[in-house]
Design a protein around this motif. Structure first.
Motif, PDB file in Angstrom:
ATOM      1  N   ASP A 150       0.843  -1.192   0.000  1.00 17.98           N
ATOM      2  CA  ASP A 150       0.000   0.000   0.000  1.00 17.98           C
ATOM      3  C   ASP A 150       0.876   1.238   0.000  1.00 17.98           C
ATOM      4  OD1 ASP A 150      -2.511  -1.471   0.470  1.00 17.98           O
ATOM      5  OD2 ASP A 150      -1.518  -1.956   2.356  1.00 17.98           O
ATOM      6  N   LYS A 151       1.919   1.182   0.834  1.00 13.71           N
ATOM      7  CA  LYS A 151       2.811   2.318   0.958  1.00 13.71           C
ATOM      8  C   LYS A 151       4.213   1.864   0.620  1.00 13.71           C
ATOM      9  CE  LYS A 151       1.380   3.678   5.335  1.00 13.71           C
ATOM     10  NZ  LYS A 151       1.385   4.626   6.438  1.00 13.71           N
ATOM     11  N   VAL A 152       5.026   2.792   0.204  1.00 12.80           N
ATOM     12  CA  VAL A 152       6.397   2.437  -0.117  1.00 12.80           C
ATOM     13  C   VAL A 152       7.327   3.518   0.420  1.00 12.80           C
ATOM     14  CG1 VAL A 152       6.254   3.497  -2.420  1.00 12.80           C
ATOM     15  CG2 VAL A 152       7.962   1.735  -1.985  1.00 12.80           C
ATOM     16  N   ALA A 153       8.479   3.079   0.937  1.00 10.72           N
ATOM     17  CA  ALA A 153       9.515   4.019   1.342  1.00 10.72           C
ATOM     18  C   ALA A 153      10.776   3.637   0.584  1.00 10.72           C
ATOM     19  CB  ALA A 153       9.750   3.952   2.850  1.00 10.72           C
ATOM     20  N   VAL A 207      15.449   7.713   4.071  1.00 14.35           N
ATOM     21  CA  VAL A 207      14.303   7.591   3.175  1.00 14.35           C
ATOM     22  C   VAL A 207      14.360   8.771   2.219  1.00 14.35           C
ATOM     23  CG1 VAL A 207      11.807   7.697   3.034  1.00 14.35           C
ATOM     24  CG2 VAL A 207      12.882   6.368   4.834  1.00 14.35           C
ATOM     25  N   VAL A 208      14.426   8.507   0.914  1.00 14.06           N
ATOM     26  CA  VAL A 208      14.496   9.623  -0.023  1.00 14.06           C
ATOM     27  C   VAL A 208      13.126   9.948  -0.598  1.00 14.06           C
ATOM     28  CG1 VAL A 208      16.917   9.332  -0.643  1.00 14.06           C
ATOM     29  CG2 VAL A 208      15.164   8.107  -1.923  1.00 14.06           C
ATOM     30  N   GLU A 209      12.206   8.994  -0.527  1.00 14.47           N
ATOM     31  CA  GLU A 209      10.864   9.290  -0.995  1.00 14.47           C
ATOM     32  C   GLU A 209       9.917   8.294  -0.362  1.00 14.47           C
ATOM     33  OE1 GLU A 209      10.577   9.988  -5.120  1.00 14.47           O
ATOM     34  OE2 GLU A 209       8.428  10.322  -5.098  1.00 14.47           O
ATOM     35  N   GLN A 210       8.782   8.779   0.119  1.00 14.20           N
ATOM     36  CA  GLN A 210       7.808   7.822   0.623  1.00 14.20           C
ATOM     37  C   GLN A 210       6.396   8.329   0.406  1.00 14.20           C
ATOM     38  OE1 GLN A 210       8.796   7.104   4.717  1.00 14.20           O
ATOM     39  NE2 GLN A 210       7.911   8.992   5.464  1.00 14.20           N
ATOM     40  N   GLY A 211       5.482   7.393   0.290  1.00 16.49           N
ATOM     41  CA  GLY A 211       4.098   7.743   0.049  1.00 16.49           C
ATOM     42  C   GLY A 211       3.338   6.501  -0.339  1.00 16.49           C
ATOM     43  N   SER A 212       2.105   6.680  -0.814  1.00 17.09           N
ATOM     44  CA  SER A 212       1.364   5.513  -1.262  1.00 17.09           C
ATOM     45  C   SER A 212       2.013   5.003  -2.542  1.00 17.09           C
ATOM     46  CB  SER A 212      -0.092   5.877  -1.515  1.00 17.09           C
ATOM     47  OG  SER A 212      -0.193   6.560  -2.741  1.00 17.09           O
TER      48      SER A 212
END
Lengths: 310, 346
Positions: free
Chosen positions: B234-237, B244-249
């Protein structure tokens, strides 16, 4: 790239439950049995050990005479293959007229008993130190490695001699001394094996399943070491039996008139040129038992080799 | 259909909520900042995927959640809240009660993660008996129930076998069953399919998903396979060099990748038609920088197409692309997208 596109890049999944193939490998015990049956050294060594054990355990029933019973009118009787040998004293009699075969049988009791118990004591000490050092590492390990080095620097026979001569050499002291002087080989082997197993994933996964350190050591690592510990124990036992014989020969081990193989050799020294069998018979017994234990120990190593553990 | 479309509940209390996690490891050369400032939360029945290349801190992050870090590692965090409790300073004894009971972890290599000297059954039952004070019989029933759940047809027989008698896929199923014995709220899966062949991989992933639905578990899935992320999470980091350089759904990040590293990763995937013959498959030049000693500036700058001098000087905080979609770069999403098109046009 869109998410759906990516999801499609993975291969399609089959429907329904899938039973995967498994190897129909026989169980480890089965494999071990098979290997044991074809290992000549293991079979020969084990047979001799079992034979000695039976003789030792049933010595009171098997021995033709009382091992302490002196008969000064029948001193230094030839063995059955000698010129004046009789079947009533198969290995003849010694300088006090005691039956050599009976003394040999009771001597087996002593050798095996000392060998087992001293090797056990050494095993408990060595395995504990080795597994603790190997598992925890760091400062604990440094202390244990130091202890091992100190132990390795001690000349075993010399220390055993001095302690036995100070304390006067009872069987109990002998067992304790030999146990306290031969634990190093267990510690060295167990420590390095523990270091290997500590980093295996099953240790991590059992930590992740909530196992404590004590549990990991006793339930996860120790069972994996059993084979190697048995091998070390057998070799250790052989060495202990030899040292016991040597100490008794030097008059610092078991005290007369207790029947001990080393003592029998020592007592026969005076008559070795005209009654050589008195030295040869107990000497052969020591040789046979020690080589049998070594053969069986090597055999155990081969029989339980790791490929059976998959 | 993908995972994000199904709209897992985001509203309920998170199972695990990590905030400001740092892990420093002492190595002979100094202090290695293995993980810095990692924050995320995962709700019930939700899957978070940690993605990144080897050595970027994915595994360390997951071990930190289980508090299973090696002794040379030092953990600091604003909080690690598990099921409402802050476990950052839990004692080893308290953690032992949680591990395997409320939280479980499965590992990459199923060939070595079961103890070779015990039967499968003994290993599964032990977990249950220890945490639930159950009898051997209850544990055995539970074990065969779970083996059926993980798709094993003749559980009674399997329980009496030794690990070496099973294939890799079966062993991984056994590991999953072992970790599910006590119905944990959180399951951490550290590259659970990397050591398996492709067809088995899919089965294991499907299995994890159906079990997740059934037991309403939170899953933290560590992987470097973006196909797996798209299918499962569902979510990815996205992690790079311990951050963490990018995270979100998953939807947001994959549809609108913002950080240059994320874009690079997505371009590394071969696709039908697009990469056949005439076009080279994308790659990210360079290697991950050393994390020993003090790290200033953006750690991706040496490999970044957009890097300028300022990248070496300033530390970058996570900033939003939009709600619940953050990235870690000095440039705005528009600048990054624009520069990108400029490069492509040349």
């Amino acid at each position: 790239m869109s998410q759906t596109e990516l999801a499609r890049s993975a291969p399609p999944a089959p429907k329904g439950p899938v039973e995967e193939f498994t190897t129909l490998a026989p169980s480890p015990r089965e494999l071990m049995k098979r290997r044991a049956k074809s290992h000549i050294g293991f079979i020969v060594g084990m047979s001799i050990i079992v034979f000695f054990c039976i003789v030792a355990i049933f010595a009171p029933f098997l021995a033709p005479h009382d091992p302490y019973d002196q008969n000064l009118s029948a001193r230094l009787v030839d063995p059955v293959w000698g010129a004046k040998g009789t079947w009533s004293n198969i290995f003849g009699t010694d300088a006090f007229g005691r039956d050599v075969l009976s003394r040999l049988m009771y001597g087996a009791r002593l050798s095996l008993m000392i060998g087992f118990t001293a090797a056990f004591i050494a095993g408990v000490i060595g395995v504990t130190l080795g597994i603790v050092g190997g598992y925890f590492g760091g400062k604990v390990d440094a202390v244990i490695v130091y202890l091992i080095n100190v132990k390795l620097a001690l000349p075993v026979i010399l220390v055993a001699l001095s302690i036995a001569s100070i304390s006067g050499g009872s069987i109990l002291v002998l067992i304790l001394v030999l146990g306290l002087l031969t634990w190093d080989r267990y510690a060295v082997v167990v420590r390095s094996l523990t270091q290997q197993f500590r980093d295996q994933e099953f240790v991590l996964s059992s930590l992740a399943a909530g196992a404590s350190h004590a549990r990991i050591i006793f339930r996860e690592i120790l069972p994996n070491l059993t084979n190697q510990i048995i091998v070390v124990a057998s070799l250790d036992m052989a060495i202990i039996i030899l040292i016991e014989a040597a100490l008794s020969f030097l008059g610092l081990g078991v005290r007369p008139p207790t029947p001990s193989w080393g003592l029998m050799v020592a007592e026969a020294r005076a008559v070795m040129f005209f009654k050589p069998h008195l030295i040869m018979v107990p000497g052969a017994a020591i040789f046979l038992l020690v080589i049998a234990i070594n053969m069986a120990g090597d055999g155990i190593r081969d029989v339980t080799s790791p490929e059976g553990r998959g | 259909m993908t995972r994000a479309d199904s709209g897992a509940s985001q509203t309920s209390e998170p199972v695990i909520d990590v905030s400001g996690l740092n892990v420093d490891i002492s190595v002979p050369a100094g202090i290695l900042h293995a993980v810095s400032d990692v924050s995320f939360s995962v709700g019930p029945a939700e899957t978070l995927s940690l993605v990144g290349e080897s050595g970027c801190g994915k595994t360390i992050t997951s071990l930190a959640m289980m508090r299973l870090l090696p002794r040379s590692a030092k953990l600091t965090a604003r909080h690690i809240r598990f099921d409402g409790m802050d476990i950052t300073n839990y004692t080893e004894k308290d953690m032992t009660r949680l591990r395997g009971n409320r939280m479980g972890m499965i590992f990459q290599d199923p060939m070595t993660s079961l103890n070779p000297v015990y039967r499968i059954g003994d290993q599964l039952e032990e977990v249950y008996m220890r945490h639930r004070n159950a009898s051997r019989k209850e544990a055995r029933e539970r074990a065969s129930f779970l083996l059926e759940k993980v798709g094993i047809i003749n559980p009674a027989q399997r329980l009496t076998q030794f690990p070496h008698q099973l294939s890799g896929g079966l062993r991984q199923r056994m590991m999953i069953a072992m970790m599910l014995m006590c119905e944990p709220k959180l399951l951490i899966a550290d590259e659970p399919t990397t050591a398996l062949d492709v067809t088995v991989q899919v089965q294991i992933l499907q299995l994890l998903r159906s079990l997740q639905k059934e037991f309403s578990m939170a899953i933290v899935l560590i992987t470097h396979n973006l196909g797996v992320v798209a299918r499962m999470a569902d979510k990815v980091a996205i992690m790079y060099a311990g951050k963490v350089v990018e995270q979100g759904s998953v939807q947001d990040v994959f549809d609108r990748p913002t950080h240059p590293y994320t874009r690079g990763l997505l371009e590394c995937i071969p696709r039908h038609g697009l990469t056949a013959g005439h076009d080279k498959l994308g790659s990210i030049p360079g290697i991950v920088p050393s994390l020993v000693g003090k790290v200033t500036g953006c750690s991706f700058r040496n490999r970044c197409l957009h890097a300028e001098e300022v990248c070496a000087m300033r530390d970058v905080a996570l900033r939003p692309v939009k709600d619940n979609h953050d990235y870690r770069c000095l440039f705005s999403p528009e600048e990054l997208a624009g520069a990108r098109e400029g490069v492509a046009a040349q």
